[in-house]
Design a protein around this motif. Structure first.
Motif, PDB file in Angstrom:
ATOM      1  N   UNK A   1       0.886  -1.305  -0.083  1.00  0.00           N
ATOM      2  CA  UNK A   1       0.030  -0.100  -0.163  1.00  0.00           C
ATOM      3  C   UNK A   1       0.693   1.336  -0.384  1.00  0.00           C
ATOM      4  N   UNK A   2       0.275   2.266  -0.279  1.00  0.00           N
ATOM      5  CA  UNK A   2       0.867   3.242  -0.318  1.00  0.00           C
ATOM      6  C   UNK A   2       0.073   4.177   1.242  1.00  0.00           C
ATOM      7  N   UNK A   3       1.152   5.014   1.845  1.00  0.00           N
ATOM      8  CA  UNK A   3       0.764   6.117   2.998  1.00  0.00           C
ATOM      9  C   UNK A   3       0.232   7.055   2.219  1.00  0.00           C
ATOM     10  N   UNK A   4      -0.554   8.390   2.822  1.00  0.00           N
ATOM     11  CA  UNK A   4      -1.220   9.160   2.537  1.00  0.00           C
ATOM     12  C   UNK A   4      -0.283  10.135   3.408  1.00  0.00           C
ATOM     13  N   UNK A   5       0.076  11.548   2.625  1.00  0.00           N
ATOM     14  CA  UNK A   5       0.877  12.484   3.035  1.00  0.00           C
ATOM     15  C   UNK A   5       0.844  12.815   4.781  1.00  0.00           C
ATOM     16  N   UNK A   6      -0.693  12.686   4.806  1.00  0.00           N
ATOM     17  CA  UNK A   6      -1.509  13.026   6.375  1.00  0.00           C
ATOM     18  C   UNK A   6      -1.160  11.632   7.414  1.00  0.00           C
ATOM     19  N   UNK A   7      -0.573  10.366   6.779  1.00  0.00           N
ATOM     20  CA  UNK A   7      -0.086   9.174   7.651  1.00  0.00           C
ATOM     21  C   UNK A   7       1.292   9.474   7.424  1.00  0.00           C
ATOM     22  N   UNK A   8       2.190  10.193   6.905  1.00  0.00           N
ATOM     23  CA  UNK A   8       3.685  10.516   6.639  1.00  0.00           C
ATOM     24  C   UNK A   8       3.992  11.186   8.054  1.00  0.00           C
TER      25      UNK A   8
ATOM     26  N   UNK B   1      15.718   6.930   8.346  1.00  0.00           N
ATOM     27  CA  UNK B   1      16.554   6.595   9.838  1.00  0.00           C
ATOM     28  C   UNK B   1      15.312   6.469  11.229  1.00  0.00           C
ATOM     29  N   UNK B   2      13.966   6.370  11.035  1.00  0.00           N
ATOM     30  CA  UNK B   2      13.535   6.374  11.664  1.00  0.00           C
ATOM     31  C   UNK B   2      12.564   4.753  11.636  1.00  0.00           C
ATOM     32  N   UNK B   3      13.308   3.907  10.732  1.00  0.00           N
ATOM     33  CA  UNK B   3      12.589   2.861   9.896  1.00  0.00           C
ATOM     34  C   UNK B   3      11.239   2.551   9.793  1.00  0.00           C
ATOM     35  N   UNK B   4      10.858   3.939   9.162  1.00  0.00           N
ATOM     36  CA  UNK B   4       9.659   3.826   8.521  1.00  0.00           C
ATOM     37  C   UNK B   4       9.160   3.676   7.227  1.00  0.00           C
ATOM     38  N   UNK B   5       8.887   2.683   6.431  1.00  0.00           N
ATOM     39  CA  UNK B   5       8.959   2.301   4.887  1.00  0.00           C
ATOM     40  C   UNK B   5       7.756   3.063   4.994  1.00  0.00           C
ATOM     41  N   UNK B   6       7.997   3.820   4.065  1.00  0.00           N
ATOM     42  CA  UNK B   6       7.797   5.254   2.928  1.00  0.00           C
ATOM     43  C   UNK B   6       7.288   4.725   1.353  1.00  0.00           C
ATOM     44  N   UNK B   7       6.115   4.886   0.689  1.00  0.00           N
ATOM     45  CA  UNK B   7       6.521   4.935  -1.007  1.00  0.00           C
ATOM     46  C   UNK B   7       7.133   6.275  -1.331  1.00  0.00           C
ATOM     47  N   UNK B   8       8.402   6.686  -1.959  1.00  0.00           N
ATOM     48  CA  UNK B   8       8.455   7.735  -2.745  1.00  0.00           C
ATOM     49  C   UNK B   8       7.927   8.393  -2.927  1.00  0.00           C
ATOM     50  N   UNK B   9       7.088   7.609  -4.168  1.00  0.00           N
ATOM     51  CA  UNK B   9       5.895   8.284  -5.187  1.00  0.00           C
ATOM     52  C   UNK B   9       4.646   8.276  -4.648  1.00  0.00           C
TER      53      UNK B   9
END
Length: 75
Positions: free
Chosen positions: A11-18, A62-70
């Motif tokens: 899945x992909x995180x929303x900006x709000x979730x990031x 650094x925080x080990x948060x997986x985000x999709x750069x897209x």
């Protein structure tokens, strides 16, 4: 210099979730040297300014948060 590894994103995180993953609006504003209203505008627009993408990706790693750069850009 750090090389980014290929990752599998579910899945992909929303900006709000990031923003929330980084500690919320005020924390993100401090972290990236912008005002809280600017971060609120990112939430509303569904995007983070391109000039900050690399910093966001590095901080996520650094925080080990997986985000999709897209996911940093609005669809």
């Amino acid at each position: 210099m750090t090389k980014f590894k290929e990752r599998e994103y579910i899945g992909s995180m929303t900006i709000s979730e990031i923003i929330d993953a980084f500690g919320g609006t005020t924390a993100v504003a401090r972290l990236f040297g912008v005002t809280p209203p600017a971060v609120s505008n990112w939430r509303a627009a569904g995007r983070i300014p391109p000039r900050l993408h690399l910093r966001v990706i590095r901080e996520a790693e650094r925080r080990q948060i997986k985000i999709d750069p897209d996911s940093l850009e609005a669809a």
